[in-house]
Design a protein around this motif. Sequence first.
Motif, PDB file in Angstrom:
ATOM      1  N   SER A  90     -51.465  13.573  11.832  1.00  0.00           N
ATOM      2  CA  SER A  90     -51.879  14.972  11.726  1.00  0.00           C
ATOM      3  C   SER A  90     -50.704  15.930  11.864  1.00  0.00           C
ATOM      4  O   SER A  90     -50.839  17.121  11.571  1.00  0.00           O
ATOM      5  N   SER A  91     -49.534  15.440  12.271  1.00  0.00           N
ATOM      6  CA  SER A  91     -48.380  16.320  12.461  1.00  0.00           C
ATOM      7  C   SER A  91     -47.708  16.699  11.144  1.00  0.00           C
ATOM      8  O   SER A  91     -46.808  17.533  11.129  1.00  0.00           O
ATOM      9  N   LEU A 164     -50.495  12.540   1.631  1.00  0.00           N
ATOM     10  CA  LEU A 164     -49.454  12.270   2.621  1.00  0.00           C
ATOM     11  C   LEU A 164     -48.944  13.516   3.329  1.00  0.00           C
ATOM     12  O   LEU A 164     -48.050  13.431   4.168  1.00  0.00           O
ATOM     13  N   GLY A 165     -49.503  14.677   3.001  1.00  0.00           N
ATOM     14  CA  GLY A 165     -49.112  15.894   3.709  1.00  0.00           C
ATOM     15  C   GLY A 165     -47.829  16.504   3.184  1.00  0.00           C
ATOM     16  O   GLY A 165     -47.509  16.395   1.998  1.00  0.00           O
ATOM     17  N   ARG A 166     -47.072  17.111   4.091  1.00  0.00           N
ATOM     18  CA  ARG A 166     -45.903  17.897   3.700  1.00  0.00           C
ATOM     19  C   ARG A 166     -44.617  17.353   4.319  1.00  0.00           C
ATOM     20  O   ARG A 166     -44.609  16.857   5.446  1.00  0.00           O
ATOM     21  N   LYS A 167     -43.536  17.468   3.563  1.00  0.00           N
ATOM     22  CA  LYS A 167     -42.219  17.127   4.078  1.00  0.00           C
ATOM     23  C   LYS A 167     -41.765  18.166   5.097  1.00  0.00           C
ATOM     24  O   LYS A 167     -42.333  19.257   5.195  1.00  0.00           O
ATOM     25  N   LEU A 168     -40.723  17.839   5.844  1.00  0.00           N
ATOM     26  CA  LEU A 168     -40.118  18.827   6.728  1.00  0.00           C
ATOM     27  C   LEU A 168     -39.450  19.900   5.892  1.00  0.00           C
ATOM     28  O   LEU A 168     -38.849  19.618   4.855  1.00  0.00           O
ATOM     29  N   THR A 250     -46.100  18.570  19.581  1.00  0.00           N
ATOM     30  CA  THR A 250     -46.195  18.217  18.177  1.00  0.00           C
ATOM     31  C   THR A 250     -46.774  19.374  17.374  1.00  0.00           C
ATOM     32  O   THR A 250     -47.384  20.285  17.930  1.00  0.00           O
ATOM     33  N   THR A 251     -46.586  19.357  16.076  1.00  0.00           N
ATOM     34  CA  THR A 251     -47.422  20.161  15.201  1.00  0.00           C
ATOM     35  C   THR A 251     -48.746  19.424  15.069  1.00  0.00           C
ATOM     36  O   THR A 251     -48.833  18.217  15.343  1.00  0.00           O
ATOM     37  N   PHE A 252     -49.784  20.122  14.598  1.00  0.00           N
ATOM     38  CA  PHE A 252     -51.113  19.522  14.779  1.00  0.00           C
ATOM     39  C   PHE A 252     -52.107  20.077  13.776  1.00  0.00           C
ATOM     40  O   PHE A 252     -52.147  21.288  13.517  1.00  0.00           O
ATOM     41  N   THR A 253     -52.925  19.179  13.206  1.00  0.00           N
ATOM     42  CA  THR A 253     -54.011  19.586  12.327  1.00  0.00           C
ATOM     43  C   THR A 253     -55.271  19.793  13.160  1.00  0.00           C
ATOM     44  O   THR A 253     -55.839  18.841  13.693  1.00  0.00           O
ATOM     45  N   PHE A 267     -53.198  24.071  10.186  1.00  0.00           N
ATOM     46  CA  PHE A 267     -51.991  23.390  10.675  1.00  0.00           C
ATOM     47  C   PHE A 267     -51.312  24.259  11.733  1.00  0.00           C
ATOM     48  O   PHE A 267     -50.893  25.382  11.445  1.00  0.00           O
ATOM     49  N   TYR A 268     -51.217  23.740  12.941  1.00  0.00           N
ATOM     50  CA  TYR A 268     -50.727  24.494  14.090  1.00  0.00           C
ATOM     51  C   TYR A 268     -49.299  24.099  14.471  1.00  0.00           C
ATOM     52  O   TYR A 268     -48.926  22.921  14.407  1.00  0.00           O
ATOM     53  N   ALA A 269     -48.542  25.088  14.920  1.00  0.00           N
ATOM     54  CA  ALA A 269     -47.248  24.861  15.560  1.00  0.00           C
ATOM     55  C   ALA A 269     -47.423  24.905  17.073  1.00  0.00           C
ATOM     56  O   ALA A 269     -48.487  25.267  17.579  1.00  0.00           O
ATOM     57  N   ASP A 270     -46.387  24.497  17.813  1.00  0.00           N
ATOM     58  CA  ASP A 270     -46.340  24.673  19.273  1.00  0.00           C
ATOM     59  C   ASP A 270     -47.578  24.099  19.951  1.00  0.00           C
ATOM     60  O   ASP A 270     -48.205  24.750  20.788  1.00  0.00           O
ATOM     61  N   PHE A 271     -47.938  22.879  19.616  1.00  0.00           N
ATOM     62  CA  PHE A 271     -49.173  22.292  20.135  1.00  0.00           C
ATOM     63  C   PHE A 271     -48.851  21.209  21.155  1.00  0.00           C
ATOM     64  O   PHE A 271     -47.861  20.483  21.032  1.00  0.00           O
ATOM     65  N   VAL A 272     -49.714  21.090  22.180  1.00  0.00           N
ATOM     66  CA  VAL A 272     -49.538  20.085  23.226  1.00  0.00           C
ATOM     67  C   VAL A 272     -50.816  19.268  23.337  1.00  0.00           C
ATOM     68  O   VAL A 272     -51.903  19.819  23.549  1.00  0.00           O
TER      69      VAL A 272
END
Length: 374
Positions: A90-91, A164-168, A250-253, A267-272
């Motif tokens: 999910s990251s 497969l989602g997105r590249k960095l 992690t980043t997170f769906t 899609f979230y940033a700054d996730f714990v």
Amino acid sequence: MKYLNIFLFVLIITATQSCLSADEDPVAVPPITGSIVDPQVNGARQPNQVWIDLSDMNPETKKLNQTVNLRTDWDLGFYSGDEYRVILNSSVAMAVAKIPNATDINKVKEADVKNLMNTVQVGPFGQAVLQYIDNPDGNFLTQTTGIAPVKENDAENPVYLLNLGRKLDTGSNIPPGSVSLSGDSRGWKKIQIVRAPGGYKIRYADIDATEYKEYIITKDPDYTFSFFSFTSGTTVKIQPEKKKWDLGFTTFTNEVFMGTASAGSYFYADFVITNTAAGVSAYQVNVTGSLDQAYKAFKRSDVDAGKFISNDQRAIGDKWRTTTGTAEIQGAFVYTDRFFVIKDAAGFYFKLRFNKMKNVDGERGYPNFVFDPL
């Protein structure tokens, strides 16, 4: 668990001291304290996943050890327990769907899935898209979304279309306080997963390929998941052993809401996340006055066991920070009216407060927290 061993050692010394006679010199015992931690998320692109065990202190550096991997280092996680379950990464915003009426993976062509490719996406497109992602609460053993339980009969296991989602992101000039989490598309795969002795067999190929590759993933009881990468075509080490991490940065769906109504996946940033699969739980303590004073004063007897969240890995989630600010303060910052209590897999308690989410230049992806054992 080195940190806990030191803690138990101190308890033994303390008990021994109570038996000393009055004329003996007491043994000096250094106080057990927590630590300040800078998870190595590595900036506004947030390329890293970071796994932290609050009990794993390096005795030489006096800092917590961190296990770090690139978000793109893995694609699927295969459960090592008794059941046969598979999770998505999910990251990187992966998504998956069964291909209707497909039984032979080699016969699937892009024309067969063209319309499906338009919907198997992560984004706030309505509640219906939640079926294409893992349940964000982390309860993978009971989820009805994502990849279905792998059946014993090979013929009962469907062929899937895997986004497969997105590249960095590799761009530049990210404004202070912003993030850039997604680069180009990582493409698509068609996959089928069946059982194998002691584990799983994955069959996979590009959409128009006429011959699939396969790989056997063996269950490892020391780990919650065995992780597989399409890039290497093998399993890769990602998370630490199943009871040797408490928090994941992690980043997170996630699921996003408009008011009380679900708006779909986001899609979230700054996730714990918390390691609920190993029994880690957490809850938030709200503070009305000074956070410093409330945090310092909080002790083991103040823990409210009834508030622990053990069935949702988002117990901390995005609740430690805001990205929109307030009427008084704009931009991304850490909330100053709360801290968290954590119970780890071994039953030890910690308090934890976040100090920042940006570096001195205002770049996000530089979280910092302090924690103390209770």
